[in-house]
Design an enzyme around this catalytic site. Structure first.
Site, PDB file in Angstrom:
ATOM      1  N   ASN A  87       0.763  -1.057   0.108  1.00 38.31           N
ATOM      2  CA  ASN A  87      -0.114  -0.012  -0.061  1.00 38.31           C
ATOM      3  C   ASN A  87       0.766   1.245  -0.039  1.00 38.31           C
ATOM      4  O   ASN A  87       1.902   1.270   0.822  1.00 38.31           O
ATOM      5  CB  ASN A  87      -1.030   0.021   1.166  1.00 38.31           C
ATOM      6  N   HIS A 100       6.820  -1.557   3.504  1.00 38.08           N
ATOM      7  CA  HIS A 100       6.482  -2.976   3.619  1.00 38.08           C
ATOM      8  C   HIS A 100       5.683  -3.679   2.569  1.00 38.08           C
ATOM      9  O   HIS A 100       4.813  -3.136   2.034  1.00 38.08           O
ATOM     10  CB  HIS A 100       5.802  -2.952   5.014  1.00 38.08           C
TER      11      HIS A 100
HETATM   12  P1  DGP Z   1      -0.473  -0.471   5.565  1.00 41.50           P
HETATM   13  O1  DGP Z   1      -2.132  -0.389   6.105  1.00 41.50           O
HETATM   14  O2  DGP Z   1      -0.131  -1.048   4.391  1.00 41.50           O
HETATM   15  O3  DGP Z   1       0.506   0.596   5.971  1.00 41.50           O
HETATM   16  O4  DGP Z   1      -0.112  -1.610   6.849  1.00 41.50           O
HETATM   17  C1  DGP Z   1       0.562  -1.689   7.976  1.00 41.50           C
HETATM   18  C2  DGP Z   1       0.244  -2.990   8.703  1.00 41.50           C
HETATM   19  O5  DGP Z   1       1.136  -3.026   9.848  1.00 41.50           O
HETATM   20  C3  DGP Z   1      -1.076  -3.293   9.170  1.00 41.50           C
HETATM   21  O6  DGP Z   1      -1.602  -4.422   8.558  1.00 41.50           O
HETATM   22  C4  DGP Z   1      -1.091  -3.642  10.755  1.00 41.50           C
HETATM   23  C5  DGP Z   1       0.567  -3.739  10.938  1.00 41.50           C
HETATM   24  N1  DGP Z   1       1.020  -3.211  12.098  1.00 41.50           N
HETATM   25  C6  DGP Z   1       0.836  -2.141  12.573  1.00 41.50           C
HETATM   26  N2  DGP Z   1       1.546  -1.908  13.965  1.00 41.50           N
HETATM   27  C7  DGP Z   1       2.037  -3.035  13.957  1.00 41.50           C
HETATM   28  C8  DGP Z   1       3.029  -3.517  15.025  1.00 41.50           C
HETATM   29  O7  DGP Z   1       3.247  -2.690  15.993  1.00 41.50           O
HETATM   30  N3  DGP Z   1       3.176  -4.674  15.076  1.00 41.50           N
HETATM   31  C9  DGP Z   1       2.941  -5.613  13.992  1.00 41.50           C
HETATM   32  N4  DGP Z   1       3.295  -6.836  13.878  1.00 41.50           N
HETATM   33  N5  DGP Z   1       2.165  -5.139  12.879  1.00 41.50           N
HETATM   34  C10 DGP Z   1       1.881  -3.912  13.189  1.00 41.50           C
END
Ligand code: DGP
Length: 114
Positions: A87, A100
């Site tokens: 995204n 990511h």
């Molecule tokens: P996006 O919406 O594409 O920016 O995805 C961000 C993703 O990151 C979302 O699916 C949730 C994940 N995420 C956010 N904070 C954390 C965290 O602290 N730990 C982990 N493992 N994932 C997280």
């Protein structure tokens, strides 16, 4: 005050994550809010904000990330298929400003995305 993104804090091991792979260039860990039975985030350790700010110098790094995604998908048994999503920006649904790639699999995925 720290300007670190949440993912930079995970890279620096300041907050925990369920890490499935790590090397000098990248880190892969399970998404906190999984959208499929397998939902892994693969990120460069280099602080790149999004697809929109990848530079020509990052070409090999991005290729490396995709090879790692391929390997993780194999190791996690996603032989029936999977999706890789990046995204980008507000309208792209990006919520964390550190590049990511989502690796999603383990169920039939629909198209188009919402
Ligand atoms: P996006 O919406 O594409 O920016 O995805 C961000 C993703 O990151 C979302 O699916 C949730 C994940 N995420 C956010 N904070 C954390 C965290 O602290 N730990 C982990 N493992 N994932 C997280």
């Amino acid at each position: 005050m720290s300007e670190k993104s949440i993912f930079k804090r995970i890279i620096d091991k300041e907050i925990p994550a369920d890490i499935v792979y790590e090397d000098d260039l990248c880190l892969a860990f399970r998404d906190l809010s999984p959208q499929a039975p397998t939902h892994v985030l693969v990120i460069p350790k280099k602080e790149i904000k999004s697809v929109a700010t990848i530079t020509d110098q990052d070409q090999a790094l991005i290729g490396h990330l995709y090879l790692i995604i391929r390997n993780i998908a194999r190791e996690l048994g996603l032989g029936n298929g999977y999706r890789v999503v990046a995204n980008c920006g507000a309208e792209g649904g990006q919520t964390v400003d550190h590049l990511h790639f989502h690796l999603l699999g383990g169920r039939q995925l629909k198209w188009p995305p919402g």
